[in-house]
Enzyme design. Sequence first.
Site, short mmCIF file in Angstrom:
data_model
loop_
_atom_site.label_atom_id
_atom_site.label_comp_id
_atom_site.label_asym_id
_atom_site.label_seq_id
_atom_site.Cartn_x
_atom_site.Cartn_y
_atom_site.Cartn_z
N TYR A 76 29.12 39.55 -2.59
CA TYR A 76 29.08 38.41 -3.51
C TYR A 76 27.80 38.50 -4.35
CZ TYR A 76 26.30 36.43 0.36
OH TYR A 76 25.39 36.22 1.37
N ARG A 95 22.21 45.58 5.07
CA ARG A 95 22.19 44.72 3.89
C ARG A 95 21.48 45.43 2.75
NH1 ARG A 95 23.22 39.24 3.65
NH2 ARG A 95 23.49 38.09 5.61
#
Length: 396
Positions: A196, A158
């Site tokens: 996103y 991430r």
Amino acid sequence: MIEQSSLLNEVGAAITIKPNASRVLLSWDIVPEQSGMVALRKGSIIDGTNMQVLIPDYYKDSESKWGLPMYAVHRVDLHTQLRLLATQKEGPGQPCDVQVRSKVVSYDAEGAKVTTENGEVLRADLIIAADGVHSTAVKQVLGDEVVQAGDTGWACMRWLVPSDDFLSDPQTAHMIQDSTTRYFTAAGGAAALVWYPCRNNEVQNFLYLSREFDISHVGEDFRARVEPSVPLEYAKKHFATALQTVVKKANQVKFWKLVARGPIPKWHKDRLVLIGDAAHPMLTFQGQGGGQAIEDGAALGILLDNVHDRGEIEERLQLFEQIRRNRGSALQILSNTNPPVPQSVRDAAAEYLPGHRLSSTDDVNEYVFSFDVLAESKAALAILQSKERITKSGFL
């Protein structure tokens, strides 16, 4: 509330809040603007090897279909607002006292007490255990039937990148899409990249999942970091050049293994109940890990309201499981497979959902997003209280 961390240095990335969970947050007076929430208006699944759109409207018409938008929010921002709502004096109910740096080392379901690492014994009317995928409380509920969470073969990276870093680069500026979530697949389902925005579209959030990452020296701590060049090394094998250009901007990359556990037959025993990952750990493919924990909290908040007699707790917990366990179990199954979910997996999930058919991706989205845990909990409680009134009146 007993919390093992200090809550001083929270880290993490963004999460999506789907309509089934956003209706709960809004009912709790969460203000999206105060957390920098981004309403995701569009979603698509894209073949990351050639950038061809496979499903253009994966979350089409969220607001018109399910009455609420889907949000993306940085988890630290959401935690901050939730903690404020729980602890501030203003608002309904008593403010919550948060006891930090208190790790629970043992549970007593029958006696409704916990022992912390420093030897302190704390007692309550009910223990709500939210101690994660490697829950020790679950053994109190299941005994020798307990099944430990195990490796799934999946790992994830991430990272967050300021939107301006993309907008200032001619190679990537055209790829920025506000209020949009995109899911890029690799050949053979070997990997996926989820992209996103969060923080008012000012930050781009990335989640890179794969079974092909070298995890020989990787643990489950999401705070562990790897060199920023590592995602690009794998992206060169998985994705088209255009997507590699995006991945190249990765920095402060966190890397950890993903573990999971199958559904369990019960979530409570005596005066101890499991919620969140302790009850239903799931992978990230449906974006429902946080949402299902929010549903747990919403259901318990309604079902345990105005309980004045310990004798009522067991019946309320049975109602909680009636509302939440089959749904949570189905979401575990649906979440542990790279989308689009194959029919065999949809069928396995549907076994937990009498009266529901999951014949397509649209069926899955409809079931997941349309569920109103607030209404379901209020209705179930009303039926129970009606029966109690009839019993007390002497008609039964």
